[in-house]
Design a protein around this motif. Structure first.
Motif, PDB file in Angstrom:
ATOM      1  N   ALA A  25      -4.703  -0.185   0.334  1.00 13.58           N
ATOM      2  CA  ALA A  25      -3.695  -0.607   1.250  1.00 13.58           C
ATOM      3  C   ALA A  25      -3.842  -2.120   1.713  1.00 13.58           C
ATOM      4  O   ALA A  25      -5.029  -2.718   1.429  1.00 13.58           O
ATOM      5  CB  ALA A  25      -3.824   0.212   2.602  1.00 13.58           C
ATOM      6  N   ARG A  26      -2.845  -2.606   2.201  1.00 12.81           N
ATOM      7  CA  ARG A  26      -2.569  -4.085   2.508  1.00 12.81           C
ATOM      8  C   ARG A  26      -2.515  -3.991   4.094  1.00 12.81           C
ATOM      9  O   ARG A  26      -2.081  -2.891   4.608  1.00 12.81           O
ATOM     10  CB  ARG A  26      -1.634  -4.760   1.774  1.00 12.81           C
ATOM     11  N   PRO A  27      -2.955  -4.995   4.706  1.00 16.12           N
ATOM     12  CA  PRO A  27      -2.503  -5.224   6.453  1.00 16.12           C
ATOM     13  C   PRO A  27      -1.015  -4.886   6.529  1.00 16.12           C
ATOM     14  O   PRO A  27      -0.371  -5.226   5.511  1.00 16.12           O
ATOM     15  CB  PRO A  27      -3.058  -6.449   6.758  1.00 16.12           C
ATOM     16  N   ALA A  28      -0.543  -4.284   7.632  1.00 20.44           N
ATOM     17  CA  ALA A  28       0.775  -4.510   7.891  1.00 20.44           C
ATOM     18  C   ALA A  28       1.341  -5.866   8.316  1.00 20.44           C
ATOM     19  O   ALA A  28       2.335  -6.274   7.864  1.00 20.44           O
ATOM     20  CB  ALA A  28       0.963  -3.595   9.017  1.00 20.44           C
ATOM     21  N   ILE A  29       0.473  -6.807   8.978  1.00 15.06           N
ATOM     22  CA  ILE A  29       0.941  -7.926   9.127  1.00 15.06           C
ATOM     23  C   ILE A  29      -0.107  -8.936   8.962  1.00 15.06           C
ATOM     24  O   ILE A  29      -1.244  -8.776   9.431  1.00 15.06           O
ATOM     25  CB  ILE A  29       1.441  -8.239  10.572  1.00 15.06           C
ATOM     26  N   SER A  30       0.034 -10.104   8.044  1.00 17.48           N
ATOM     27  CA  SER A  30      -0.841 -11.037   7.938  1.00 17.48           C
ATOM     28  C   SER A  30      -0.526 -12.152   8.611  1.00 17.48           C
ATOM     29  O   SER A  30       0.835 -12.690   8.332  1.00 17.48           O
ATOM     30  CB  SER A  30      -1.345 -11.150   6.366  1.00 17.48           C
TER      31      SER A  30
END
Length: 392
Positions: A174-179
């Motif tokens: 998974a990736r972060p929701a917001i970077s």
């Protein structure tokens, strides 16, 4: 003579000595046997220990190869064979046939030989390096005039989703929701989210941070990417008129089987806007330069959306369904002393969900020279496709 012979035969003198010598011989034989057995056991144990150590050294070579692959910035990766020596032994690693799979992936076979004393073990693995065009569902970069989140009819998710299958990808990273590119911007976002809204910003699990600081894909890389995409022969250009406002509605810009590059250009430092209403669908790479993108109607996009330049922002209004599968990048390059749009302004319903398959599907649209310059800044994962022991 007969009497003397009988006496000799019945004489027991020296039997104790004889028995002692026999017993001593037996004990010596047992001792020598035990010593030989212990020595053999020691040799076997030493060989097993040495072989096990050699095996672990060989496996350490695979881990070293992963680290080397993670440091490469080309596709296919340029790798040099190497070796490491330790007090307990050494490993030697050979990279076999590094190859480019797709614009965002590469594979290489690795053979590692571990050795200690007279023992050696060989293991082989195939490694992959996979790049992502964005490091989060929503990537915010550059300066910010503010952010706004209204209501809870939105969803930002970093969990990898395949729109073709209509489901999350099992086991995918998974990736972060917001970077975000700065701590000040992160403070703006976190303080702008209520407790209820935070539940709408998710990543792999509840205990994983969904809003993170990131040094990946900095502003200059985004600006160059946008310029190169808009300069591509395949790009379809739409200009914001001199009035400073462009309205789009009921259009289809590309499909999953035929993604497209669309570039909408505003005028720098004028606060232009692009208002999208009706039913708007598309797939590919959407670039918005020097304008605010305002989605008011039904909206669906598969791929990458890049909003960059001066006086830019991404705003959604209304309760109509809006979905983005892939990623959104917003990069403000202008000064923030002037009034202008918020970097992201959520006033209605929208779901922005990270999708590797959607991003990979549009990666062929990015010029190879642009990708070559972008690889050092792109987020990536290194995975092991298989692992096996090889007979020396």
């Amino acid at each position: 003579m007969t009497v003397r012979a009988g006496r000799l035969l019945t004489n027991e003198s020296g039997m104790i000595l004889f028995a002692s010598l026999v017993l001593l011989s037996v004990l010596m034989a047992v001792g020598v046997g035990a010593l030989v057995s212990v020595q053999n056991e020691f040799r076997v144990s030493a060989n097993v220990t040495s072989g096990t150590s050699a095996f672990y050294l060989a496996d350490s070579g695979i881990e070293w190869a992963k680290d080397q692959l993670s440091k490469t910035t080309t596709n296919p990766p340029i790798l040099e064979d190497g070796a490491q020596a330790f007090r307990s032994g050494r490993f030697a690693v050979a990279f076999i046939a590094p190859a480019r799979g797709t614009p965002l992936s590469a594979q290489v076979a690795v053979r590692s030989v571990g050795s200690q004393n007279f023992s050696s073990q060989t293991v082989q693995a195939q490694l992959s390096k996979n790049y992502d065009l964005t490091d989060a569902a929503v990537a915010l970069r550059g300066n910010s005039r503010g952010v706004n989140f209204s209501g809870d009819a939105f969803l930002f998710s970093g969990n990898d989703f395949d729109p073709a299958l209509g489901a999350s990808v099992p086991g995918a990273k998974a990736r972060p929701a917001i970077s975000l590119s700065s701590d000040s911007l992160r403070t703006q976002v976190e303080s702008g989210l209520s407790d209820v809204q935070r539940s709408r910003v998710i990543s792999a699990s509840p205990d994983r941070t969904a809003v993170v600081h990131s040094d990946r894909i900095p502003g200059p890389t985004i600006a160059r990417l946008a310029d190169d995409l808009c300069a591509s022969a395949a790009a379809q250009i739409t200009l914001v008129p001199d009035t400073g406002s462009l309205t789009l509605a009921n259009q289809t810009w590309g499909s999953r089987s035929a993604p497209q590059i669309h570039c909408v250009k505003g005028l720098a430092e004028t606060g232009d806007s692009v208002v999208v209403g009706g039913n708007f669908r598309g797939a590919g790479i959407l670039v918005v330069q020097d304008a605010e993108w305002v989605s008011t109607g039904a909206f669906y996009w598969e791929g990458l959306i890049v909003v960059t330049g001066d006086h830019v922002g991404f705003r959604v209004e209304g309760g109509e369904s809006k979905e983005v599968f892939g990623g959104l990048i917003v990069n403000e390059t202008g000064a923030v002393v002037d009034p202008g749009p918020a970097l992201i302004d959520v006033r209605g319903a929208i779901a922005i969900i990270f999708s590797r398959s959607a991003l990979s599907n549009v990666s062929e649209l990015v010029p190879l020279t642009t990708l070559a310059q972008s690889y050092p800044a792109l987020p990536f994962t290194v995975t092991q496709n298989y692992w096996r022991a090889v007979t020396p």
